[in-house]
Design a protein around this motif. Structure first.
Motif, PDB file in Angstrom:
ATOM      1  N   ASN A  12       0.823  -1.216   0.000  1.00 59.09           N
ATOM      2  CA  ASN A  12       0.000   0.000   0.000  1.00 59.09           C
ATOM      3  C   ASN A  12       0.855   1.263   0.000  1.00 59.09           C
ATOM      4  O   ASN A  12       0.450   2.303  -0.531  1.00 59.09           O
ATOM      5  N   ALA A  13       2.034   1.171   0.616  1.00 63.83           N
ATOM      6  CA  ALA A  13       3.035   2.263   0.569  1.00 63.83           C
ATOM      7  C   ALA A  13       2.488   3.591   1.075  1.00 63.83           C
ATOM      8  O   ALA A  13       2.766   4.650   0.504  1.00 63.83           O
ATOM      9  N   GLY A  14       1.675   3.554   2.135  1.00 62.88           N
ATOM     10  CA  GLY A  14       1.212   4.794   2.753  1.00 62.88           C
ATOM     11  C   GLY A  14       0.059   5.480   2.063  1.00 62.88           C
ATOM     12  O   GLY A  14      -0.286   6.615   2.411  1.00 62.88           O
ATOM     13  N   ARG A  15      -0.549   4.839   1.084  1.00 57.57           N
ATOM     14  CA  ARG A  15      -1.696   5.469   0.406  1.00 57.57           C
ATOM     15  C   ARG A  15      -2.861   5.637   1.374  1.00 57.57           C
ATOM     16  O   ARG A  15      -3.108   4.804   2.229  1.00 57.57           O
ATOM     17  N   ASN A  16      -3.600   6.710   1.186  1.00 56.01           N
ATOM     18  CA  ASN A  16      -4.750   6.991   2.037  1.00 56.01           C
ATOM     19  C   ASN A  16      -5.856   5.969   1.767  1.00 56.01           C
ATOM     20  O   ASN A  16      -6.256   5.758   0.622  1.00 56.01           O
ATOM     21  N   LEU A  17      -6.359   5.333   2.817  1.00 60.10           N
ATOM     22  CA  LEU A  17      -7.411   4.336   2.679  1.00 60.10           C
ATOM     23  C   LEU A  17      -8.804   4.924   2.867  1.00 60.10           C
ATOM     24  O   LEU A  17      -9.800   4.217   2.687  1.00 60.10           O
ATOM     25  N   ARG A  18      -8.878   6.195   3.230  1.00 59.73           N
ATOM     26  CA  ARG A  18     -10.190   6.822   3.389  1.00 59.73           C
ATOM     27  C   ARG A  18     -10.922   6.854   2.037  1.00 59.73           C
ATOM     28  O   ARG A  18     -10.319   7.116   1.003  1.00 59.73           O
ATOM     29  N   GLY A  19     -12.226   6.598   2.094  1.00 58.96           N
ATOM     30  CA  GLY A  19     -13.019   6.572   0.877  1.00 58.96           C
ATOM     31  C   GLY A  19     -12.938   5.263   0.119  1.00 58.96           C
ATOM     32  O   GLY A  19     -13.510   5.140  -0.968  1.00 58.96           O
ATOM     33  N   GLN A  20     -12.231   4.261   0.692  1.00 56.79           N
ATOM     34  CA  GLN A  20     -12.050   2.995   0.003  1.00 56.79           C
ATOM     35  C   GLN A  20     -12.839   1.874   0.693  1.00 56.79           C
ATOM     36  O   GLN A  20     -13.132   1.945   1.882  1.00 56.79           O
ATOM     37  N   LEU A  21     -13.169   0.867  -0.091  1.00 64.82           N
ATOM     38  CA  LEU A  21     -13.908  -0.304   0.387  1.00 64.82           C
ATOM     39  C   LEU A  21     -13.011  -1.528   0.258  1.00 64.82           C
ATOM     40  O   LEU A  21     -12.597  -1.891  -0.845  1.00 64.82           O
ATOM     41  N   SER A  22     -12.684  -2.147   1.399  1.00 63.20           N
ATOM     42  CA  SER A  22     -11.824  -3.335   1.417  1.00 63.20           C
ATOM     43  C   SER A  22     -12.638  -4.518   1.905  1.00 63.20           C
ATOM     44  O   SER A  22     -13.272  -4.449   2.964  1.00 63.20           O
ATOM     45  N   CYS A  23     -12.611  -5.594   1.141  1.00 60.17           N
ATOM     46  CA  CYS A  23     -13.406  -6.784   1.455  1.00 60.17           C
ATOM     47  C   CYS A  23     -12.482  -7.939   1.824  1.00 60.17           C
ATOM     48  O   CYS A  23     -11.509  -8.228   1.118  1.00 60.17           O
ATOM     49  N   ILE A  24     -12.802  -8.591   2.952  1.00 59.83           N
ATOM     50  CA  ILE A  24     -12.056  -9.771   3.414  1.00 59.83           C
ATOM     51  C   ILE A  24     -12.885 -10.994   3.066  1.00 59.83           C
ATOM     52  O   ILE A  24     -13.994 -11.183   3.580  1.00 59.83           O
ATOM     53  N   LEU A  25     -12.361 -11.854   2.195  1.00 52.42           N
ATOM     54  CA  LEU A  25     -13.078 -13.019   1.684  1.00 52.42           C
ATOM     55  C   LEU A  25     -12.479 -14.285   2.284  1.00 52.42           C
ATOM     56  O   LEU A  25     -11.265 -14.474   2.253  1.00 52.42           O
TER      57      LEU A  25
END
Length: 451
Positions: A190-203
């Motif tokens: 990810n290298a410090g990218r902003n995760l705000r506004g993102q949707l992460s799904c754990i499958l």
């Protein structure tokens, strides 16, 4: 920025709002760009709030019937809505939007003109020139009309300046950065990218630990970065989630916390540790008996959280997305289950952007073939979701948890990056777990077996 211009005229606003009710595009512009100070009184401001909330929830303008019901006990607002109806006709949407754009540009010009004058009077010429340059760049890029053609070269500097100002405003706002999965392999990608506004799904398939990973993210965000986490428990009981989080905070099995089998001496030490954490974890559960929980309930709960705590959560966790309905709350038939799940994922992606939060959700993999899962060359991908790529498309990340029977005995598993929008996908990492102590990622054992 303060304005020195009078509010928009009532006659124009009647036409603007009546046009917005008929045209989705005009309504989206109204929601995005109308400010309270542009409106002449509180009644208009109240109506604007309803338009904003309705459009963000349903992605469509409110109808006259909806507005009439909403304002049934507010006679001033009801009279205003009836006035909109009188102006409802063959209004030209483009002309209405053009006039709003001209007005906003004029407001910005008057405000900048006033600020520049003050700076010159204070002999701050460099700052005044910078203000004028900033306004010129904004004016060159500002429009309320969609354009099918954008020249990359001509807008290169303007877009870069806009991006830089957005980052500077974000840093100045005091909003904490959300940049970590709290698993070194994923954080490196990810290298410090902003995760705000993102949707992460754990499958993951049943029993592998998708809920453990979601709670692990919530715990580490609280402990390591002082972030505020809002956890929605749709699968299992509220007490189960609270005990799991409590055990995770002190790295002890939730069973001991649940049964009160922790000594007074240890409890005092744990209490002192927890008091030092700057963040928070809040659990909100929904009863599942005869209930249909939708993404509207999630949105409303976030609004309620903000009202109570005077802040928006930094991370929202939903366990599990399988159990949600979309904002339409329609009764989907079995043959339309795929469309329903995709609609839910799209709603959550939009909600993450609207609320500026990192949305983390869990999802049940469809495959339960033990022979296939026991082959450690296999990993779950978007094709192991019941809705396949359609469900994965709105997700920024799709991280699958893979575990054979042998790995389960050894407390190991493989994390696979099935999808990522901003870093490479396809990587697989073997990690160690310690569920006996409510720890999803056992850093010491993971580093030990990799040496």
């Amino acid at each position: 920025m303060s304005t020195t211009r009078n509010a928009l005229s009532a006659e124009y606003l009647y036409e603007l709002y009546s046009t917005a009710i008929r045209h989705d595009v005009v309504c989206s512009i109204l929601v995005a760009h109308m400010r309270r100070e542009y409106l002449p009184d509180r009644t208009f401001q109240h109506v604007q709030e309803v338009f904003v909330n309705h459009y963000r929830t349903y992605k469509s303008p409110p109808s006259y019937a909806v507005l009439a019901q909403t304002f049934a006990s507010d006679f001033d607002a009801l009279e205003l809505v009836n006035t909109f109806r009188e102006y409802d006709g063959e209004n030209n949407p483009e002309a209405v939007v053009d006039l709003l754009e001209t007005y906003i540009k004029g407001v910005r010009l008057q405000a900048v003109y006033g600020e520049v004058g003050k700076l010159y009077n204070q002999s701050r010429q460099a700052e005044a020139e910078a203000k004028l340059k900033e306004y010129a760049e904004w004016l060159a890029g500002f429009t309320l009309k969609d354009s099918a053609f954008v020249d990359v070269v001509k807008t290169f500097s303007v877009r870069f300046g806009r991006n830089r100002r957005r980052e500077e405003e974000l840093q100045a706002s005091g909003v904490r950065p959300v940049t970590r999965f709290y698993i070194p392999d994923l954080d490196e990608l990810n290298a410090g990218r902003n995760l705000r506004g993102q949707l992460s799904c754990i499958l993951a398939s049943t029993g592998v630990g998708k809920s453990h990973m979601a709670k692990y993210i919530g715990i580490r965000a609280n402990v390591d970065d002082g972030l505020h986490v809002l956890h929605f428990q749709l699968e299992g009981s509220e007490e189960e989630a609270l005990n799991a989080y409590s055990g995770g905070l002190i790295a002890r099995n939730a069973f001991y916390f649940e049964r009160g089998r922790i000594s007074e001496l240890e409890m005092r030490r744990f209490e002192k540790e927890i008091e030092r954490y700057a963040g928070s974890i809040t659990v909100r559960s929904f009863p599942r008996f005869a209930a249909r929980i939708s993404t509207i309930d999630i949105r409303n709960a976030i609004a309620e959280y903000r009202k109570i705590n005077a802040r928006t959560p930094d991370i929202v966790i939903i366990d599990s997305m399988d159990l949600l309905n979309d904002a339409s709350r329609r009764q989907w038939g079995a043959e339309h289950e795929r469309s329903k799940r995709i609609a839910v994922a799209n709603d959550l992606k939009d909600l993450a952007a609207d609320e500026n939060v990192w949305m983390v959700v869990t999802y049940q993999a469809t495959i339960e073939n033990r022979d296939w899962l026991n082959d450690e060359n296999n990993v779950l991908t978007e094709y192991n979701c019941s809705e396949a790529k359609g469900l994965a498309r709105p997700c920024t990340h799709l991280i699958s948890l893979n575990q054979s029977s042998a790995e389960r005995e050894a407390n190991l598993m493989r994390l696979h990056v099935a999808k990522s929008r901003f870093f490479r996908k396809g990587d697989t990492f073997r990690i160690a777990t310690d569920y006996d102590n409510e720890t999803f990622y056992d850093a010491a054992r993971t580093l030990g077996f990799r040496r």
